[in-house]
Design an enzyme around this catalytic site. Structure first.
Site, PDB file in Angstrom:
ATOM      1  N   SER A 134     -24.187  24.738   4.262  1.00 40.00           N
ATOM      2  CA  SER A 134     -25.457  24.458   4.933  1.00 40.00           C
ATOM      3  C   SER A 134     -26.553  23.928   3.998  1.00 40.00           C
ATOM      4  O   SER A 134     -27.261  22.990   4.365  1.00 40.00           O
ATOM      5  CB  SER A 134     -25.946  25.693   5.680  1.00 40.00           C
ATOM      6  OG  SER A 134     -25.113  25.919   6.783  1.00 40.00           O
TER       7      SER A 134
ATOM      8  N   THR B 226     -25.838  34.034   9.561  1.00 42.32           N
ATOM      9  CA  THR B 226     -24.391  33.930   9.730  1.00 42.32           C
ATOM     10  C   THR B 226     -23.735  35.286   9.583  1.00 42.32           C
ATOM     11  O   THR B 226     -24.420  36.317   9.488  1.00 42.32           O
ATOM     12  CB  THR B 226     -23.801  32.847   8.784  1.00 42.32           C
ATOM     13  OG1 THR B 226     -22.433  32.639   9.143  1.00 42.32           O
ATOM     14  CG2 THR B 226     -23.888  33.228   7.315  1.00 42.32           C
TER      15      THR B 226
ATOM     16  N   LYS C 175     -25.229  38.082  12.888  1.00 43.25           N
ATOM     17  CA  LYS C 175     -25.665  37.333  14.073  1.00 43.25           C
ATOM     18  C   LYS C 175     -26.083  38.200  15.271  1.00 43.25           C
ATOM     19  O   LYS C 175     -26.931  37.805  16.051  1.00 43.25           O
ATOM     20  CB  LYS C 175     -24.563  36.361  14.518  1.00 43.25           C
ATOM     21  CG  LYS C 175     -24.442  35.146  13.624  1.00 43.25           C
ATOM     22  CD  LYS C 175     -23.419  34.187  14.178  1.00 43.25           C
ATOM     23  CE  LYS C 175     -23.324  32.951  13.297  1.00 43.25           C
ATOM     24  NZ  LYS C 175     -22.349  31.974  13.786  1.00 43.25           N
TER      25      LYS C 175
ATOM     26  N   ASP D 157     -24.951  27.356  18.052  1.00 39.18           N
ATOM     27  CA  ASP D 157     -23.502  27.231  17.825  1.00 39.18           C
ATOM     28  C   ASP D 157     -22.772  26.611  19.022  1.00 39.18           C
ATOM     29  O   ASP D 157     -21.957  25.705  18.864  1.00 39.18           O
ATOM     30  CB  ASP D 157     -22.882  28.613  17.541  1.00 39.18           C
ATOM     31  CG  ASP D 157     -23.087  29.060  16.100  1.00 39.18           C
ATOM     32  OD1 ASP D 157     -23.246  28.201  15.215  1.00 39.18           O
ATOM     33  OD2 ASP D 157     -23.086  30.292  15.862  1.00 39.18           O
TER      34      ASP D 157
ATOM     35  N   ALA E  51     -17.655  33.455  16.995  1.00 36.41           N
ATOM     36  CA  ALA E  51     -17.733  32.022  17.292  1.00 36.41           C
ATOM     37  C   ALA E  51     -17.214  31.743  18.695  1.00 36.41           C
ATOM     38  O   ALA E  51     -17.771  30.918  19.432  1.00 36.41           O
ATOM     39  CB  ALA E  51     -16.937  31.236  16.258  1.00 36.41           C
TER      40      ALA E  51
END
Ligand code: NAP
Length: 281
Positions: free
Chosen positions: A22, A67, A71, A107, A136
């Site tokens: 990132s 992250t 989260k 996301d 995710a």
């Protein structure tokens, strides 16, 4: 860039975060946009998360990314949540506004943008097979459930997790058709799925087993693997061999970052430059 006394800060909080890409893409995007801000990475232990969030607020950060493993936990330390973060039940982006910290999630939208823009795949009326029901998967599955898909089957090694994800989606999207499937049904379902999404970490290591056998893939099918290192997992290699269209998770990473950038700065970033920065080009 020259760091001045009023240069703004944006950061990533996670643990571990050493390998994060990132900062490469965000700092390149900030530089191109002429933003007087830097993006830093902080390795924050779970027991230090609350203090870190208070620090971000007290020191006037522009925002942050969050992250693994923070989260979900971070949600309780924020002032407000967007509908998207509430629906997904997790935060990956924090935006500072009028002295408040607002939790958002990019996301799921990053996934959909990558699937549609890069992959050229429209999920409407499609049969989806989700592999995995972790963090995710939650973002991807929630978002896909609102994209007019025909149905979704979820396979997860830990069935309880899949059941929980199904219940979560049904609670916010009653119309959605979602089923949890067992290992025995997996290959059959895969062989009729229009879209297969791997949200497990299986495929990151050479020694990992094959999630699905080559025989399930076919031309016209789309296989998306959230993993981007390696660039082409065994799953993607096998799918490609059988004529399916494939995409790895690099675009999702860039698009979720680009959406976060837009929320912090109000500007659209140069996504091509972000891709290049990540690839080290
Ligand atoms: P996670 O929360 O640990 O979820 C992974 C899930 O997959 C876990 O529930 C795990 O179960 C399950 N699983 C493991 N092996 C499996 C198998 N053989 N079959 C079915 N399910 C299995 O991790 P995550 O944060 O969701 O990340 C998943 C992957 O996506 C990682 O590779 C990560 O790098 C990638 N990712 C990519 C992006 C991107 O932008 N491209 C963003 C986020 C994540 P157990 O916990 O029981 O093992």
């Amino acid at each position: 860039m020259v760091i001045k006394s009023d240069t703004k800060l944006i950061c990533l909080l996670g643990h571990p975060v050493k390998h994060s890409k990132s900062p490469l893409m965000q700092n390149k995007a900030l530089e191109i946009a002429g933003e007087d801000a830097v993006y830093l990475v902080f390795d924050v232990l779970p027991e230090k998360l609350k203090e870190s969030i208070e620090g971000i607020k007290a020191m006037g950060f522009k925002g942050a990314n969050v992250t693994i493993p923070h989260k979900e936990e971070v949600m309780k330390y924020l002032d407000e949540l967007t509908k998207e973060a509430e629906n997904i039940g997790a935060v990956n982006t924090i935006v500072a506004k009028d002295g408040k910290l607002i939790g958002d999630n990019t996301d799921g939208q990053g996934f959909v943008l990558s699937l549609m823009n890069e992959g050229g795949f429209d999920p409407r009326d499609k049969k989806v097979l989700m592999l995995g029901a972790g963090g995710a998967a939650k973002a991807v599955a929630v978002k896909l459930s609102f994209e007019g898909i025909k149905s979704m089957a979820i396979y997860e090694i830990d069935k309880e997790k899949a059941d929980k994800l199904r219940e979560h989606i049904k609670a916010i999207n009653k119309e959605s058709e979602i089923e949890v499937i067992s290992k025995n049904e997996l290959e059959n379902r895969a062989s009729v799925a229009d879209l297969i999404v791997n949200c497990t970490p299986v495929g990151m290591k050479d020694s990992d087993p094959e999630l699905l056998s080559e025989s399930v893939f076919f031309e016209g099918q789309f296989v998306f693997d959230l993993i981007y290192n390696p660039e082409k997992t065994k799953l993607l290699q096998n799918a490609e061999k059988k004529g399916a269209k494939i995409l790895n998770g690099l675009g999702m990473l860039v698009f979720q970052g680009a959406l976060a950038f837009e929320k912090w700065t109000g500007k659209k970033p140069d996504t091509k430059a972000m891709f290049k920065a990540i690839k080290g080009e």
